[in-house]
Scaffold this motif. Structure first.
Motif, mmCIF file in Angstrom:
data_model
loop_
_atom_site.group_PDB
_atom_site.id
_atom_site.type_symbol
_atom_site.label_atom_id
_atom_site.label_comp_id
_atom_site.label_asym_id
_atom_site.label_seq_id
_atom_site.Cartn_x
_atom_site.Cartn_y
_atom_site.Cartn_z
ATOM 1 N N LEU A 29 -2.774 1.135 -2.366
ATOM 2 C CA LEU A 29 -0.930 1.010 -2.614
ATOM 3 C C LEU A 29 -0.255 1.912 -1.586
ATOM 4 C CD1 LEU A 29 -1.383 1.948 -6.524
ATOM 5 C CD2 LEU A 29 -0.764 -0.361 -5.749
ATOM 6 N N LEU A 48 5.679 1.155 -4.468
ATOM 7 C CA LEU A 48 4.713 1.828 -4.021
ATOM 8 C C LEU A 48 4.835 3.320 -3.888
ATOM 9 C CD1 LEU A 48 3.362 -1.496 -2.005
ATOM 10 C CD2 LEU A 48 3.449 -1.289 -4.320
ATOM 11 N N CYS A 52 1.267 5.516 -6.322
ATOM 12 C CA CYS A 52 0.724 7.105 -5.288
ATOM 13 C C CYS A 52 0.222 8.385 -5.912
ATOM 14 C CB CYS A 52 0.950 6.557 -3.831
ATOM 15 S SG CYS A 52 -0.063 4.768 -2.831
#
Length: 461
Positions: A29, A48, A52
């Motif tokens: 990711l 994204l 994370c």
């Protein structure tokens, strides 16, 4: 602003995930997020990155918890008392930061304890030991004297621990999430060495009455505890909060004002333990509970006081250096310093963190000469809270704090008062703010607090 909002929503969404992906997935990711930034898909990259950060924080919280194999096992730990201890007629509850293990725990072949215990924060309870039978009511004359717990003390305790857990009732408090948000690795209690060996699976935390009845069949024993010293080198803020609370409590006893000491402690050091239930009901019925929770109102007042003092010093020093540009930094520095100092004294709860982030970002923009939108400040504060505490979205303070600011910004930025009513502008703004908060927080208050006060707008004026 939309980038911060997308990042925050994604981070908070990960707190509802039933499972956590592997670290290989997190690296994937992160790689996709970097590629998105390179290809200028900023919104996708922020989403994204939020995944994370949220999943990484989830792994960090899971790793901090006590392993199941160490539950109800006597462990001798050495550490420092942090936070503000709480005491009643039955027990003392406090936070304990473990710095090392005693030699007895290491020599017994428990070398793996160092990774799971040292450096973690425990919530411990030290129960009072009584001389009389369990059927006799608690009395201060029956208590075995012991050194009271104070912030900054270094102790050696023999404790029994268990993982953070709690009920998951829909309308109740999620105690497990509360412990995880406060970085508490385990809860437990102080026990004596002999009782720990004879009954290794006993738990005063879960069965206090049963353990008290067992103590009547055998003589009470002093827990394996030893005061090693006292040092505030690493817990200066907590020690300062503790000493302020003790001084205020001693002053209240001297002037015989025990009814107000709980409110004073809540406003100074953010400790609301001394507020009685009758006082809570009175504040709740009048809609003034927000005055006791250190939030944007209090941090804003601290920032204004800092700006006022900084400007006064700037004007005084400008007499000697009238063209010095460095003097213009003083109001910003004093504002940030006062806000940070009061936030630390208040315990850095969630509304305090939100207000402090907004003040710091705003003052940094003023220092650099940038103009920033209030909505951008709110979304930056939202992103900061998402990074620091992804589980905060499950608390009532998160929704009430951010919704209150959002309602005020929407109400005051969408409509400007007419110039004809300029002499009465401040009065009208005060009335408008109270009705905005009443209408905007009506449904959240009914959901989170199970009630709302109709007279709150008039009383808060």
């Amino acid at each position: 602003m939309r980038y911060f909002l997308a990042f925050s929503i994604t981070v908070f969404a990960t707190s509802y995930s039933p499972t956590l992906p592997s670290f290989y997935t997190l690296w994937l990711l992160l790689f996709l997020a970097v590629c998105g930034i390179y290809r200028r898909y900023i919104l996708v990259a922020c989403t994204l990155l939020g995944l994370c950060v949220g999943f990484y924080q989830g792994h960090r919280l899971v790793d901090k918890q006590l392993p199941s194999a160490l539950e109800s096992v006597p462990i001798s730990v050495i550490g420092t008392v942090v936070g503000l201890p709480m005491k009643d007629q039955r027990r003392e509850r406090f936070l304990f930061s473990v710095t090392s293990l005693a030699e007895s725990s290491v020599t017994e072949g428990q070398t793996s304890l160092h990774r799971h215990i040292v450096g973690k924060t425990l919530q411990l309870s030290r129960y009072q030991h009584h001389k009389k039978m369990a059927a006799v009511p608690f009395s201060s004359a029956d208590l075995v004297t012991a050194i009271p717990i104070a912030t900054g003390q270094q102790w050696q305790f023999t404790v029994k621990l268990r993982r953070p857990r709690g009920f998951v009732n829909p309308s109740g408090m999620d105690y497990q999430a509360y412990l995880l948000r406060n970085n508490i690795a385990a809860t437990g209690y102080v026990v004596s060495a002999k009782s720990a060996k004879s009954s290794p699976h006993a738990s005063l935390e879960r069965f206090p009455q049963q353990s008290t009845q067992q103590s009547t069949q055998q003589p009470a024993q002093q827990p394996a505890q030893k005061l090693l010293g006292e040092s505030c080198a690493w817990v200066i803020v907590d020690c300062l909060r503790w000493h302020i609370k003790e001084r205020l409590s001693a002053l209240a006893k001297r002037v015989k004002s025990d009814k107000t000491i709980g409110v004073i402690n809540a406003l100074t050091v953010g400790d609301s333990q001394g507020i009685k239930s009758q006082q809570w009901d009175a504040f709740k019925n009048t809609g003034t509970v927000h005055l006791l929770a250190i939030s944007g109102l209090h941090i804003g007042l601290a920032a204004v006081i800092g700006v006022t003092i900084g400007r006064s010093i700037m004007r005084f020093l400008s007499v000697f250096k009238p063209f010095s540009m460095r003097l213009r930094v003083l109001p910003v520095v004093f504002s940030m310093g006062f806000s940070l100092m009061y936030s630390l004294l208040a315990g850095m709860n969630l509304p305090t963190q939100r207000a402090l982030i907004m003040v710091l970002v705003y003052q940094c923009c003023v220092l650099c000469g940038y103009r920033v939108s209030p909505w951008l400040l709110l979304t930056i504060a939202l992103s900061g809270i998402a990074i620091l505490d992804p589980l905060s979205i499950q608390s009532a303070g998160f929704w009430l704090s951010f919704l209150a600011v959002a309602v005020l910004l929407y109400g005051f930025l969408a409509y400007r008062p007419m110039t004809v009513l300029l002499p009465y502008r401040h009065a009208l703004q005060g009335i408008k703010a109270q009705w905005l908060l009443t209408l905007g927080l009506l449904l959240p208050s009914l959901f989170w607090l199970q009630g709302a006060s109709i007279s709150a707008p008039l009383i808060n004026l």
